[in-house]
Design an enzyme around this catalytic site. Structure first.
Site, PDB file in Angstrom:
ATOM      1  N   TRP A 164       2.567   0.361  -0.532  1.00 62.04           N
ATOM      2  CA  TRP A 164       2.241  -0.979  -1.026  1.00 62.04           C
ATOM      3  C   TRP A 164       2.949  -2.088  -0.258  1.00 62.04           C
ATOM      4  O   TRP A 164       2.649  -3.256  -0.458  1.00 62.04           O
ATOM      5  CB  TRP A 164       2.622  -1.095  -2.514  1.00 62.04           C
ATOM      6  CG  TRP A 164       4.002  -0.555  -2.767  1.00 62.04           C
ATOM      7  CD1 TRP A 164       4.327   0.697  -3.227  1.00 62.04           C
ATOM      8  CD2 TRP A 164       5.255  -1.208  -2.520  1.00 62.04           C
ATOM      9  NE1 TRP A 164       5.685   0.862  -3.275  1.00 62.04           N
ATOM     10  CE2 TRP A 164       6.289  -0.306  -2.858  1.00 62.04           C
ATOM     11  CE3 TRP A 164       5.617  -2.477  -2.054  1.00 62.04           C
ATOM     12  CZ2 TRP A 164       7.643  -0.612  -2.740  1.00 62.04           C
ATOM     13  CZ3 TRP A 164       6.963  -2.790  -1.932  1.00 62.04           C
ATOM     14  CH2 TRP A 164       7.949  -1.869  -2.277  1.00 62.04           C
ATOM     15  N   LYS A 188      -6.623   6.543   1.165  1.00 63.85           N
ATOM     16  CA  LYS A 188      -6.176   6.351  -0.217  1.00 63.85           C
ATOM     17  C   LYS A 188      -5.030   5.330  -0.202  1.00 63.85           C
ATOM     18  O   LYS A 188      -3.926   5.624   0.251  1.00 63.85           O
ATOM     19  CB  LYS A 188      -5.674   7.657  -0.837  1.00 63.85           C
ATOM     20  CG  LYS A 188      -5.368   7.506  -2.321  1.00 63.85           C
ATOM     21  CD  LYS A 188      -4.053   8.169  -2.679  1.00 63.85           C
ATOM     22  CE  LYS A 188      -2.955   7.323  -3.241  1.00 63.85           C
ATOM     23  NZ  LYS A 188      -3.138   6.167  -4.014  1.00 63.85           N
ATOM     24  N   PRO A 189      -5.296   4.099  -0.667  1.00 60.47           N
ATOM     25  CA  PRO A 189      -4.239   3.082  -0.648  1.00 60.47           C
ATOM     26  C   PRO A 189      -3.298   3.245  -1.841  1.00 60.47           C
ATOM     27  O   PRO A 189      -3.620   3.955  -2.790  1.00 60.47           O
ATOM     28  CB  PRO A 189      -5.025   1.776  -0.778  1.00 60.47           C
ATOM     29  CG  PRO A 189      -6.227   2.156  -1.597  1.00 60.47           C
ATOM     30  CD  PRO A 189      -6.547   3.590  -1.262  1.00 60.47           C
ATOM     31  N   ALA A 190      -2.162   2.571  -1.800  1.00 53.33           N
ATOM     32  CA  ALA A 190      -1.226   2.602  -2.925  1.00 53.33           C
ATOM     33  C   ALA A 190      -1.884   2.007  -4.161  1.00 53.33           C
ATOM     34  O   ALA A 190      -2.627   1.020  -4.065  1.00 53.33           O
ATOM     35  CB  ALA A 190       0.025   1.810  -2.571  1.00 53.33           C
ATOM     36  N   GLY A 241       5.064   6.450   3.558  1.00 51.74           N
ATOM     37  CA  GLY A 241       5.641   6.290   2.222  1.00 51.74           C
ATOM     38  C   GLY A 241       7.022   6.891   2.178  1.00 51.74           C
ATOM     39  O   GLY A 241       7.726   6.950   3.195  1.00 51.74           O
ATOM     40  N   GLU A 263       5.229   8.645   8.394  1.00 52.04           N
ATOM     41  CA  GLU A 263       6.028   7.426   8.614  1.00 52.04           C
ATOM     42  C   GLU A 263       6.817   7.196   7.337  1.00 52.04           C
ATOM     43  O   GLU A 263       6.274   6.719   6.339  1.00 52.04           O
ATOM     44  CB  GLU A 263       5.107   6.233   8.892  1.00 52.04           C
ATOM     45  CG  GLU A 263       4.226   6.390  10.124  1.00 52.04           C
ATOM     46  CD  GLU A 263       4.984   6.206  11.424  1.00 52.04           C
ATOM     47  OE1 GLU A 263       6.114   5.680  11.395  1.00 52.04           O
ATOM     48  OE2 GLU A 263       4.457   6.607  12.474  1.00 52.04           O
ATOM     49  N   LEU A 264       8.110   7.540   7.360  1.00 51.91           N
ATOM     50  CA  LEU A 264       8.867   7.620   6.103  1.00 51.91           C
ATOM     51  C   LEU A 264       9.993   6.580   6.051  1.00 51.91           C
ATOM     52  O   LEU A 264       9.986   5.612   6.783  1.00 51.91           O
ATOM     53  CB  LEU A 264       9.396   9.046   5.950  1.00 51.91           C
ATOM     54  CG  LEU A 264       8.319  10.141   6.166  1.00 51.91           C
ATOM     55  CD1 LEU A 264       8.924  11.524   6.096  1.00 51.91           C
ATOM     56  CD2 LEU A 264       7.170   9.999   5.179  1.00 51.91           C
ATOM     57  N   CYS A 297      10.319  -0.773   5.819  1.00 54.45           N
ATOM     58  CA  CYS A 297      10.871   0.548   6.169  1.00 54.45           C
ATOM     59  C   CYS A 297      11.931   0.444   7.252  1.00 54.45           C
ATOM     60  O   CYS A 297      12.936   1.149   7.211  1.00 54.45           O
ATOM     61  CB  CYS A 297       9.757   1.485   6.604  1.00 54.45           C
ATOM     62  SG  CYS A 297       8.809   0.842   7.986  1.00 54.45           S
ATOM     63  N   GLU A 398      18.401   4.114   0.881  1.00 49.08           N
ATOM     64  CA  GLU A 398      17.525   3.048   1.368  1.00 49.08           C
ATOM     65  C   GLU A 398      17.525   1.959   0.286  1.00 49.08           C
ATOM     66  O   GLU A 398      17.136   2.223  -0.857  1.00 49.08           O
ATOM     67  CB  GLU A 398      16.122   3.626   1.577  1.00 49.08           C
ATOM     68  CG  GLU A 398      15.177   2.683   2.250  1.00 49.08           C
ATOM     69  CD  GLU A 398      13.790   3.302   2.486  1.00 49.08           C
ATOM     70  OE1 GLU A 398      13.384   4.191   1.716  1.00 49.08           O
ATOM     71  OE2 GLU A 398      13.116   2.872   3.439  1.00 49.08           O
TER      72      GLU A 398
HETATM   73  P1  NAP Z   1       5.491   6.549  -2.141  1.00 50.39           P
HETATM   74  O1  NAP Z   1       5.847   6.567  -3.560  1.00 50.39           O
HETATM   75  O2  NAP Z   1       5.769   7.753  -1.325  1.00 50.39           O
HETATM   76  O3  NAP Z   1       3.924   6.175  -2.103  1.00 50.39           O
HETATM   77  C1  NAP Z   1       3.224   6.036  -0.893  1.00 50.39           C
HETATM   78  C2  NAP Z   1       1.802   6.524  -1.080  1.00 50.39           C
HETATM   79  O4  NAP Z   1       1.830   7.901  -1.433  1.00 50.39           O
HETATM   80  C3  NAP Z   1       1.018   5.821  -2.194  1.00 50.39           C
HETATM   81  O5  NAP Z   1      -0.325   5.715  -1.795  1.00 50.39           O
HETATM   82  C4  NAP Z   1       1.150   6.795  -3.356  1.00 50.39           C
HETATM   83  O6  NAP Z   1       0.073   6.714  -4.271  1.00 50.39           O
HETATM   84  C5  NAP Z   1       1.098   8.121  -2.633  1.00 50.39           C
HETATM   85  N1  NAP Z   1       1.723   9.214  -3.370  1.00 50.39           N
HETATM   86  C6  NAP Z   1       2.639   9.159  -4.375  1.00 50.39           C
HETATM   87  N2  NAP Z   1       2.955  10.394  -4.780  1.00 50.39           N
HETATM   88  C7  NAP Z   1       2.228  11.256  -4.041  1.00 50.39           C
HETATM   89  C8  NAP Z   1       2.120  12.670  -3.977  1.00 50.39           C
HETATM   90  N3  NAP Z   1       2.844  13.452  -4.771  1.00 50.39           N
HETATM   91  N4  NAP Z   1       1.268  13.222  -3.078  1.00 50.39           N
HETATM   92  C9  NAP Z   1       0.552  12.445  -2.252  1.00 50.39           C
HETATM   93  N5  NAP Z   1       0.593  11.088  -2.258  1.00 50.39           N
HETATM   94  C10 NAP Z   1       1.440  10.504  -3.127  1.00 50.39           C
HETATM   95  O7  NAP Z   1       6.201   5.383  -1.333  1.00 50.39           O
HETATM   96  P2  NAP Z   1       6.287   3.858  -1.741  1.00 50.39           P
HETATM   97  O8  NAP Z   1       7.390   3.703  -2.701  1.00 50.39           O
HETATM   98  O9  NAP Z   1       4.949   3.329  -2.092  1.00 50.39           O
HETATM   99  O10 NAP Z   1       6.648   3.200  -0.318  1.00 50.39           O
HETATM  100  C11 NAP Z   1       7.929   2.920   0.057  1.00 50.39           C
HETATM  101  C12 NAP Z   1       8.432   3.910   1.079  1.00 50.39           C
HETATM  102  O11 NAP Z   1       7.575   3.895   2.225  1.00 50.39           O
HETATM  103  C13 NAP Z   1       9.805   3.558   1.588  1.00 50.39           C
HETATM  104  O12 NAP Z   1      10.621   4.694   1.641  1.00 50.39           O
HETATM  105  C14 NAP Z   1       9.533   3.035   3.002  1.00 50.39           C
HETATM  106  O13 NAP Z   1      10.625   3.168   3.865  1.00 50.39           O
HETATM  107  C15 NAP Z   1       8.362   3.855   3.407  1.00 50.39           C
HETATM  108  N6  NAP Z   1       7.605   3.193   4.502  1.00 50.39           N
HETATM  109  C16 NAP Z   1       7.723   3.701   5.773  1.00 50.39           C
HETATM  110  C17 NAP Z   1       7.060   3.077   6.831  1.00 50.39           C
HETATM  111  C18 NAP Z   1       7.170   3.597   8.246  1.00 50.39           C
HETATM  112  O14 NAP Z   1       6.394   3.170   9.083  1.00 50.39           O
HETATM  113  N7  NAP Z   1       8.106   4.494   8.542  1.00 50.39           N
HETATM  114  C19 NAP Z   1       6.290   1.943   6.583  1.00 50.39           C
HETATM  115  C20 NAP Z   1       6.206   1.447   5.289  1.00 50.39           C
HETATM  116  C21 NAP Z   1       6.876   2.099   4.248  1.00 50.39           C
HETATM  117  P3  NAP Z   1       0.204   5.886  -5.658  1.00 50.39           P
HETATM  118  O15 NAP Z   1       0.464   4.493  -5.256  1.00 50.39           O
HETATM  119  O16 NAP Z   1      -1.121   6.092  -6.289  1.00 50.39           O
HETATM  120  O17 NAP Z   1       1.337   6.502  -6.402  1.00 50.39           O
END
Ligand code: NAP
Length: 499
Positions: A164, A188-190, A241, A263-264, A297, A398
């Site tokens: 998101w 599949k977006p957030a 994510g 990309e974590l 991130c 983080e």
């Molecule tokens: P997240 O909870 O991992 O969610 C990311 C995406 O994964 C969402 O679309 C989410 O769907 C989905 N998701 C959640 N649980 C899942 C599962 N068990 N299996 C498959 N998909 C699942 O992460 P976030 O809190 O949204 O994003 C923040 C993180 O992203 C931070 O750690 C940040 O550092 C990282 N990030 C990294 C980069 C990079 O380029 N390295 C860029 C941006 C962000 P729902 O929304 O429907 O739950």
């Protein structure tokens, strides 16, 4: 009937169903049993809803992407480029409306949202061009009759899962290279920011891109990702994510040995030496740290100031931070919007309390904003902590919020060791004018990206991505295109005279 506040309220009532659809096989799909309501993190108001898609919807999208694959792959790169450039044109044309939409669902200031859209359009255009340069190789054979070639071919159907924090850019950084490479996609977006995704897909469909090439499924992460992981036609998953979810995807993707880009998260250090331009360093650090309310991130997690300039750098950072204006993203002159949700706000509060309990000084901020215009949102005052030590959680987790912890160091080897002492390895920043030190730092910092005398990294032509637990794969540059291509080695044996 006119409501009492209608004349003075600048914000029109949102049409909650304006973006209430998914996109499968070029069609709007609205037949979900349930929907997801999206709320403005600044005000708590509902701003829209989308269907709660599930495994069955995802399977239909994978069918469509699979059927479209051969036709899309057979188009020339120039033909694919035309669709991509038209998509970029449309994003640029609709930029202001899209920016308002993004700001409402994600919270960031409209100017920042518009910047994200501009960058996204540039990304698309860069890959539209790079797609024309998918060259192969010819390798000298071992015998006179032998010819060896290497071709690059599209991976196939790609499942994409995005977060998101940059709800447009995170989709486009995957979709543009994948489509340019000749792959078909299911995104599949957030669930907290699906509206901008639906809007971007509307613009992509308006280009007349062939049916099924690009599909969007909103809804349950668990069931949609199960389809990506279990359907053998999905040859690759690209995920951005959290590291926790990334690891679980990697584990499950092993069953079919799917290709992965992950990309974590990260814990990015910035290291400032006494010979640096301190004005530039402070300005760059504050710009990076508080962008998107710290939810970036590659955002700075910890500031290592050399002990000789710790005091001066801290003063400069505090002064710049105090000048930042916090508020709803659609208000004029706002620098920082809210955090994405209450949980994120409480986590930031906990990290600050932990630091304070362990001896940190709060130089500015350090509290939730709850009065008047902040009352219904997830606002946190931009915060600077000094006297930070390695035992504090801000140094180990983080932060993903508007908190700038400043620690000090004495020696190069020490600061390199402390910076590397994390399981992550996404981005690091160094400020110094000593060119020999620049080389030593760049060689020894264990991160996928290092910026020197600046804090911005994301450009279309360079490979953005991490090592260690920050993931694998790259977005940007020709490396980002390679992530959507398979190599095929052809060994051709000729008949006749020595081949
Ligand atoms: P997240 O909870 O991992 O969610 C990311 C995406 O994964 C969402 O679309 C989410 O769907 C989905 N998701 C959640 N649980 C899942 C599962 N068990 N299996 C498959 N998909 C699942 O992460 P976030 O809190 O949204 O994003 C923040 C993180 O992203 C931070 O750690 C940040 O550092 C990282 N990030 C990294 C980069 C990079 O380029 N390295 C860029 C941006 C962000 P729902 O929304 O429907 O739950």
């Amino acid at each position: 009937m006119t409501k009492g506040n209608e004349a003075t309220d600048p914000r029109p009532e949102p049409d909650l169903d304006r973006w209430n659809c998914q996109w499968i096989n070029g069609e709007k799909v609205t037949d979900a049993r349930d929907s997801i309501t999206v709320y403005n993190p600044a005000t708590g108001e509902a701003v829209g809803r989308v269907p709660r898609g599930d495994g069955e919807t995802a399977a239909r999208a994978v069918d469509a992407a699979s059927h479209a694959l051969t036709g899309w792959g057979r188009l020339t790169a120039v033909q694919r480029t035309a669709y991509l450039n038209q998509w970029a044109d449309r994003i640029e044309r609709e930029r202001n409306e899209l920016a308002r939409l993004m700001s409402r669902e994600q919270g960031k200031p409209i100017e920042e949202a518009a910047g994200e859209l501009d960058g996204s359009a540039q990304f698309i255009r860069w890959y539209a061009e790079e797609g024309k340069r998918v060259y192969g190789e010819t390798i000298p054979g071992s015998r006179p009759d032998q010819r060896i070639m290497v071709w690059r071919q599209p991976v196939g159907v790609v499942g994409m899962i995005t977060p998101w924090n940059f709800p447009a850019a995170m989709i486009i950084r995957k979709a543009a290279p994948a489509l340019a490479a000749g792959c078909t996609i299911v995104v599949k977006p957030a669930s907290q920011t699906p509206l901008i995704a639906v809007a971007l897909f509307q613009l992509l469909m308006d280009t007349g891109i062939p049916k099924g090439v690009a599909n969007l499924v909103t809804g349950s992460a668990a069931t949609i990702s199960d389809v990506f992981l279990s359907d053998a036609r999905v040859r690759k998953i690209s995920f951005t994510g959290s590291t926790e979810v990334g690891k679980s995807i990697m584990e499950r993707a092993a069953i079919q040995l799917k290709r992965l880009s992950l990309e974590l998260g990260g814990i990015a250090p910035v290291i400032v030496y006494p010979d640096a331009d301190l004005e530039l360093a402070a300005k760059s650090i504050v710009g990076n740290k508080f962008e998107n309310c710290g939810q970036v991130c590659n955002g700075i997690n910890v500031i290592y100031a050399h002990e000789a300039i710790r005091q001066e750098l801290s003063e400069r950072i505090v002064e710049l931070t105090r000048a930042l204006r916090v508020g709803p993203g659609d208000e004029p002159d706002v620098d920082i919007g809210p955090l994405i949700d209450r949980e994120a706000m409480l986590r930031v509060d906990r990290l600050v309390a932990d630091s304070q309990a362990k001896g940190a000084a709060i130089r500015t901020g350090g509290y939730r904003l709850m009065d008047e215009k902040y009352a219904h949102g997830h606002f946190y005052a931009p915060t600077v902590l000094t006297d930070v030590n390695d035992e504090m959680d801000v140094m180990k987790e983080e932060i993903f919020g508007p908190v700038a912890p400043i620690a000090s160091f004495a020696d190069e080897d020490e600061v390199i060791a402390r910076s590397n002492a994390t399981p992550y390895g996404l981005a690091a920043y160094v400020f110094t004018r000593d060119v020999s030190r620049v080389y030593r730092m760049c060689e020894q910092l264990e991160f996928g990206m290092v910026a020197v005398n600046g804090t911005s990294l994301s450009v279309p032509q360079a490979p953005f991505g991490g090592i260690k637990e920050s993931g694998s794969g790259r977005e940007g540059g020709h490396h980002g295109l390679d992530d959507y291509m398979d190599l095929k080695y052809i060994n051709l044996n000729l008949e006749g005279k020595g081949g």
